[in-house]
Enzyme design. Structure first.
Site, mmCIF file in Angstrom:
data_model
loop_
_atom_site.group_PDB
_atom_site.id
_atom_site.type_symbol
_atom_site.label_atom_id
_atom_site.label_comp_id
_atom_site.label_asym_id
_atom_site.label_seq_id
_atom_site.Cartn_x
_atom_site.Cartn_y
_atom_site.Cartn_z
ATOM 1 N N HIS A 225 0.624 -11.581 1.815
ATOM 2 C CA HIS A 225 -0.493 -10.856 1.204
ATOM 3 C C HIS A 225 -1.264 -11.680 0.170
ATOM 4 O O HIS A 225 -2.470 -11.479 -0.024
ATOM 5 C CB HIS A 225 0.020 -9.568 0.559
ATOM 6 N N TYR B 297 0.828 -1.216 0.000
ATOM 7 C CA TYR B 297 0.000 0.000 0.000
ATOM 8 C C TYR B 297 0.862 1.266 0.000
ATOM 9 O O TYR B 297 0.384 2.354 -0.313
ATOM 10 C CB TYR B 297 -0.905 0.059 1.237
ATOM 11 N N THR C 160 -12.531 -2.280 7.247
ATOM 12 C CA THR C 160 -13.191 -1.234 6.486
ATOM 13 C C THR C 160 -12.402 0.059 6.609
ATOM 14 O O THR C 160 -11.420 0.130 7.342
ATOM 15 C CB THR C 160 -14.641 -1.048 6.965
ATOM 16 N N THR C 161 -12.815 1.076 5.877
ATOM 17 C CA THR C 161 -12.086 2.338 5.945
ATOM 18 C C THR C 161 -12.987 3.489 5.533
ATOM 19 O O THR C 161 -14.038 3.281 4.911
ATOM 20 C CB THR C 161 -10.831 2.311 5.046
ATOM 21 N N GLN D 276 -6.956 -13.632 5.522
ATOM 22 C CA GLN D 276 -7.728 -12.437 5.160
ATOM 23 C C GLN D 276 -8.146 -12.558 3.700
ATOM 24 O O GLN D 276 -7.299 -12.634 2.814
ATOM 25 C CB GLN D 276 -6.909 -11.164 5.392
ATOM 26 N N SER E 36 -3.194 -14.305 3.418
ATOM 27 C CA SER E 36 -4.288 -13.548 2.818
ATOM 28 C C SER E 36 -4.522 -14.066 1.400
ATOM 29 O O SER E 36 -3.564 -14.385 0.687
ATOM 30 C CB SER E 36 -3.948 -12.056 2.797
#
Length: 300
Positions: A119, A64, A250-251, A174, A152
């Site tokens: 990831h 990210y 969430t964001t 995830q 993930s």
């Protein structure tokens, strides 16, 4: 804006640690394709707001390019480290996990993370590559640089390959998880395998059915439930995850929205309502991430 003083519930992981069932994500809208583009004060301030509201579970990743912002927000928030649950992930530097965790910790200005994830499994062209990466993750945990380790976007074959040689079972997988991508549901291959091995489900993109997958067959049901419980459709979507013990990531950059999301802790849907959401959700298939890795109708 909801003026709520609510504590986000937690889930006990297979290694004995606990994870808050709702996390604040620093990917998606905050993702920076160019890691050298400077500090995004908007993300720093949004993360500090999230922490102030009680979102102590913070979810990041090296890819990210937002770990520096996350580290600054943690430092400026002045919340004691033990109160926070910090997740980051490795993929860019998957060939050198030992160095990757050190780099992430430096950017985060932390001595350890609470959860460190691989990831995605798609870097690997063989079982042995998955197994080597997991062995490196186990060393990260043994060295005290991560309290818990996980993965993930893993499917059953990736988990099976990993567990063949693992001495530590992943604590978390995830995955993209919402009513339009249920991976076969609780009795499907993926979730049942995870349950068998006590691997927690962490759901990213849990609001998909009320955001980018609209319009869809759930629109009317979500609207009715939101009216019944005096909340937004987003809180219904979060509650659908929470009531399954799925950790929802969430964001938002808006304080009002983050505050309102906390209303998801104030009610519980009936088993019938949960079942109805799941059943109606099966009428549509929508995958928002990693589409290139799957056939159009692949719901695994």
């Amino acid at each position: 804006m909801a003026n709520l003083d609510l504590q986000i519930p937690t889930l006990k992981l297979n290694d004995g640690t606990t994870i808050p069932l709702v996390g604040y994500g620093t990917g998606t809208a905050w993702y920076k394709s160019n890691g050298g583009s400077g500090i995004d004060r908007g993300l720093v301030d949004a993360t500090k707001t999230a922490i102030k509201l009680g979102y102590y579970h913070l979810d990041g990743a090296e890819v990210y390019n937002t770990e520096p912002e996350l580290g600054i927000a943690i430092k400026e928030s002045k919340v004691v480290r033990e109160k926070l649950f910090v997740t980051t992930k490795v993929i860019t530097n998957i060939k050198d996990i030992s160095n990757a965790i050190d780099t992430s910790l430096k950017k985060l200005q932390l001595d350890y993370v609470d959860l460190y994830l691989i990831h995605s499994p798609f870097f690997a062209s063989s079982d042995s590559e998955l197994q080597s990466a997991w062995a490196a993750m186990e060393k990260v945990k043994a060295d005290g640089k991560a309290k818990s380790i996980g993965v993930s976007n893993y499917l059953v074959p990736h988990l099976e390959a990993t567990l063949k040689t693992a001495t530590v079972t992943p604590s978390v997988n995830q995955i993209e998880y919402h009513p339009y991508l249920q991976h076969g549901g609780p009795e499907g291959p993926l979730l049942s395998y995870m349950r068998k091995h006590n691997i927690a489900n962490s759901a990213y993109a849990p609001l998909t059915a009320v955001t980018k997958a609209k319009p869809g067959p759930l629109d009317g049901l979500y609207a009715d439930l939101a009216k019944k419980y005096y909340v937004s459709e987003g809180e219904i979507a979060l509650r659908w995850c929470i009531d399954q013990d799925a950790v929802a990531i969430t964001t938002s950059g808006k304080e009002e929205r983050l505050s309102d999301y906390l209303r998801a802790m104030t009610f519980k849907m009936t088993p019938k309502e949960m079942h109805e959401i799941s059943k109606v959700g099966e009428e549509k298939h929508f995958r928002g991430f990693w589409e290139a890795k799957f056939n159009a109708n692949d719901r695994s």
